[in-house]
Design an enzyme around this catalytic site. Structure first.
Site, PDB file in Angstrom:
ATOM      1  N   ARG A  59      13.678  -3.951  -0.669  1.00 24.10           N
ATOM      2  CA  ARG A  59      13.274  -5.534  -1.548  1.00 24.10           C
ATOM      3  C   ARG A  59      11.838  -4.934  -1.667  1.00 24.10           C
ATOM      4  O   ARG A  59      10.934  -4.303  -1.673  1.00 24.10           O
ATOM      5  CB  ARG A  59      13.123  -6.116  -0.220  1.00 24.10           C
ATOM      6  CG  ARG A  59      14.379  -6.551   0.325  1.00 24.10           C
ATOM      7  CD  ARG A  59      14.185  -7.667   1.229  1.00 24.10           C
ATOM      8  NE  ARG A  59      15.738  -7.949   1.875  1.00 24.10           N
ATOM      9  CZ  ARG A  59      16.708  -8.460   1.839  1.00 24.10           C
ATOM     10  NH1 ARG A  59      16.891  -8.192   0.912  1.00 24.10           N
ATOM     11  NH2 ARG A  59      17.725  -8.616   2.428  1.00 24.10           N
ATOM     12  N   ASP A  60      11.295  -5.563  -3.106  1.00 24.47           N
ATOM     13  CA  ASP A  60      10.053  -5.761  -4.471  1.00 24.47           C
ATOM     14  C   ASP A  60       9.556  -7.079  -3.943  1.00 24.47           C
ATOM     15  O   ASP A  60      10.074  -7.446  -3.288  1.00 24.47           O
ATOM     16  CB  ASP A  60      10.599  -6.814  -5.495  1.00 24.47           C
ATOM     17  CG  ASP A  60      10.247  -5.866  -6.367  1.00 24.47           C
ATOM     18  OD1 ASP A  60      10.169  -5.380  -7.472  1.00 24.47           O
ATOM     19  OD2 ASP A  60       9.192  -6.494  -6.524  1.00 24.47           O
ATOM     20  N   ILE A  61       8.303  -5.966  -3.513  1.00 23.28           N
ATOM     21  CA  ILE A  61       6.868  -6.348  -3.189  1.00 23.28           C
ATOM     22  C   ILE A  61       7.225  -7.948  -3.876  1.00 23.28           C
ATOM     23  O   ILE A  61       6.314  -9.091  -2.944  1.00 23.28           O
ATOM     24  CB  ILE A  61       5.767  -5.612  -2.696  1.00 23.28           C
ATOM     25  CG1 ILE A  61       4.933  -5.954  -1.449  1.00 23.28           C
ATOM     26  CG2 ILE A  61       4.984  -5.754  -4.565  1.00 23.28           C
ATOM     27  CD1 ILE A  61       3.632  -4.430  -1.566  1.00 23.28           C
ATOM     28  N   ASN A  94      13.758  -1.456 -16.522  1.00 26.80           N
ATOM     29  CA  ASN A  94      12.893  -1.324 -17.944  1.00 26.80           C
ATOM     30  C   ASN A  94      12.004  -0.421 -17.890  1.00 26.80           C
ATOM     31  O   ASN A  94      11.733   0.334 -16.696  1.00 26.80           O
ATOM     32  CB  ASN A  94      11.254  -2.422 -17.287  1.00 26.80           C
ATOM     33  CG  ASN A  94      11.613  -3.940 -16.719  1.00 26.80           C
ATOM     34  OD1 ASN A  94      12.047  -4.002 -17.711  1.00 26.80           O
ATOM     35  ND2 ASN A  94      10.827  -4.773 -15.514  1.00 26.80           N
ATOM     36  N   VAL A 125       5.152   0.668 -13.026  1.00 25.24           N
ATOM     37  CA  VAL A 125       5.715   2.674 -11.957  1.00 25.24           C
ATOM     38  C   VAL A 125       6.888   3.519 -12.824  1.00 25.24           C
ATOM     39  O   VAL A 125       8.102   2.979 -13.022  1.00 25.24           O
ATOM     40  CB  VAL A 125       6.825   1.515 -10.323  1.00 25.24           C
ATOM     41  CG1 VAL A 125       6.598   3.388  -9.729  1.00 25.24           C
ATOM     42  CG2 VAL A 125       5.895   1.358  -9.477  1.00 25.24           C
ATOM     43  N   HIS A 143      13.772   3.008 -11.339  1.00 25.41           N
ATOM     44  CA  HIS A 143      13.872   2.083 -10.452  1.00 25.41           C
ATOM     45  C   HIS A 143      14.833   0.804 -11.421  1.00 25.41           C
ATOM     46  O   HIS A 143      14.443   0.779 -12.474  1.00 25.41           O
ATOM     47  CB  HIS A 143      13.019   1.727 -10.103  1.00 25.41           C
ATOM     48  CG  HIS A 143      12.100   1.266 -10.527  1.00 25.41           C
ATOM     49  ND1 HIS A 143      10.851   2.325 -11.840  1.00 25.41           N
ATOM     50  CD2 HIS A 143      11.433  -0.205 -11.314  1.00 25.41           C
ATOM     51  CE1 HIS A 143       9.997   1.056 -12.187  1.00 25.41           C
ATOM     52  NE2 HIS A 143      10.670  -0.031 -11.898  1.00 25.41           N
ATOM     53  N   HIS A 149      15.900  -3.377 -10.969  1.00 28.50           N
ATOM     54  CA  HIS A 149      15.965  -4.319 -10.980  1.00 28.50           C
ATOM     55  C   HIS A 149      17.032  -4.878  -9.988  1.00 28.50           C
ATOM     56  O   HIS A 149      17.649  -4.844 -11.400  1.00 28.50           O
ATOM     57  CB  HIS A 149      14.757  -4.486 -11.370  1.00 28.50           C
ATOM     58  CG  HIS A 149      13.400  -4.722 -11.764  1.00 28.50           C
ATOM     59  ND1 HIS A 149      12.788  -4.914 -11.005  1.00 28.50           N
ATOM     60  CD2 HIS A 149      13.273  -3.818 -12.542  1.00 28.50           C
ATOM     61  CE1 HIS A 149      11.123  -4.122 -11.426  1.00 28.50           C
ATOM     62  NE2 HIS A 149      11.685  -3.171 -12.199  1.00 28.50           N
TER      63      HIS A 149
HETATM   64  P1  5GP Z   1       8.301  -1.957 -13.399  1.00 25.08           P
HETATM   65  O1  5GP Z   1       7.232  -3.454 -14.021  1.00 25.08           O
HETATM   66  O2  5GP Z   1       8.023  -0.745 -13.226  1.00 25.08           O
HETATM   67  O3  5GP Z   1       9.586  -2.595 -13.659  1.00 25.08           O
HETATM   68  O4  5GP Z   1       8.682  -1.992 -11.073  1.00 25.08           O
HETATM   69  C1  5GP Z   1       8.132  -1.888 -10.878  1.00 25.08           C
HETATM   70  C2  5GP Z   1       8.209  -3.364  -9.460  1.00 25.08           C
HETATM   71  O5  5GP Z   1       7.248  -2.831  -7.937  1.00 25.08           O
HETATM   72  C3  5GP Z   1       7.539  -4.720  -9.654  1.00 25.08           C
HETATM   73  O6  5GP Z   1       8.568  -5.238  -9.711  1.00 25.08           O
HETATM   74  C4  5GP Z   1       6.358  -4.291  -8.592  1.00 25.08           C
HETATM   75  O7  5GP Z   1       6.698  -6.186  -7.794  1.00 25.08           O
HETATM   76  C5  5GP Z   1       7.316  -3.056  -7.199  1.00 25.08           C
HETATM   77  N1  5GP Z   1       6.221  -2.759  -6.175  1.00 25.08           N
HETATM   78  C6  5GP Z   1       5.355  -2.582  -6.985  1.00 25.08           C
HETATM   79  N2  5GP Z   1       4.776  -1.793  -5.942  1.00 25.08           N
HETATM   80  C7  5GP Z   1       5.258  -2.025  -4.948  1.00 25.08           C
HETATM   81  C8  5GP Z   1       5.302  -1.304  -2.896  1.00 25.08           C
HETATM   82  O8  5GP Z   1       4.198  -0.682  -2.958  1.00 25.08           O
HETATM   83  N3  5GP Z   1       6.197  -2.075  -2.809  1.00 25.08           N
HETATM   84  C9  5GP Z   1       7.500  -2.643  -3.387  1.00 25.08           C
HETATM   85  N4  5GP Z   1       8.519  -2.404  -2.456  1.00 25.08           N
HETATM   86  N5  5GP Z   1       7.608  -2.628  -4.626  1.00 25.08           N
HETATM   87  C10 5GP Z   1       6.359  -2.884  -5.306  1.00 25.08           C
END
Ligand code: 5GP
Ligand code: ZN
Length: 119
Positions: free
Chosen positions: A34-36, A92, A101, A105, A107
């Site tokens: 799950r996303d944080i 993304n 990140v 990944h 979503h």
């Molecule tokens: P991006 O913005 O790179 O497409 O998505 C990165 C996602 O990682 C974001 O939606 C963010 O909320 C999630 N995220 C960042 N740090 C953590 C973490 O430590 N644990 C979890 N489960 N999700 C994270």
């Protein structure tokens, strides 16, 4: 090197267990948690266990694992009961698109109305 775990990568640390996560599914090649900071009632991140910075580089180097990620997204959607109502898979790519990140990944988002086009 691409493919190998990166010491400074948050999602490599989640795969290794160094950083805890709410894991919902695991396969031989993928991990889903799950996303944080969820943006929908269901917001799960599906990642390959191997490190590649984005979906395109993963697909070029390891097409089977890229397919495994997509398959895992559909399996997570079914498991989370959003397959019938509809869900979105978001990849993304690059800072300009909101990637923060740099470990591939996907979503998986659902459980609410999802407007199109996205903002
Ligand atoms: P991006 O913005 O790179 O497409 O998505 C990165 C996602 O990682 C974001 O939606 C963010 O909320 C999630 N995220 C960042 N740090 C953590 C973490 O430590 N644990 C979890 N489960 N999700 C994270
Ligand atoms: Zn990584």
């Amino acid at each position: 090197m691409a493919g190998e775990a990166q010491a400074d990568c948050l999602f490599c640390k989640i795969v290794s267990g160094e950083v805890p996560a709410d894991v919902v599914r695991e396969t031989e090649t993928t991990y889903a948690f799950r996303d944080i900071n969820p943006q929908a009632p269901v917001h799960v991140l599906v990642i390959p266990k191997v490190h590649y910075p984005d979906a395109g580089t993963l697909a070029a180097a390891e097409p089977q694992i890229a397919a495994d990620v997509l398959r895992a997204c559909a399996e997570v959607a079914a498991q989370e009961k959003i397959a019938d109502t509809g869900f979105r898979i978001v990849l993304n790519t690059g800072p300009g698109a909101g990637q923060t990140v740099f470990h591939t990944h996907a979503h998986v988002l659902g459980g609410r109305g999802l407007e199109w086009p996205p903002g």
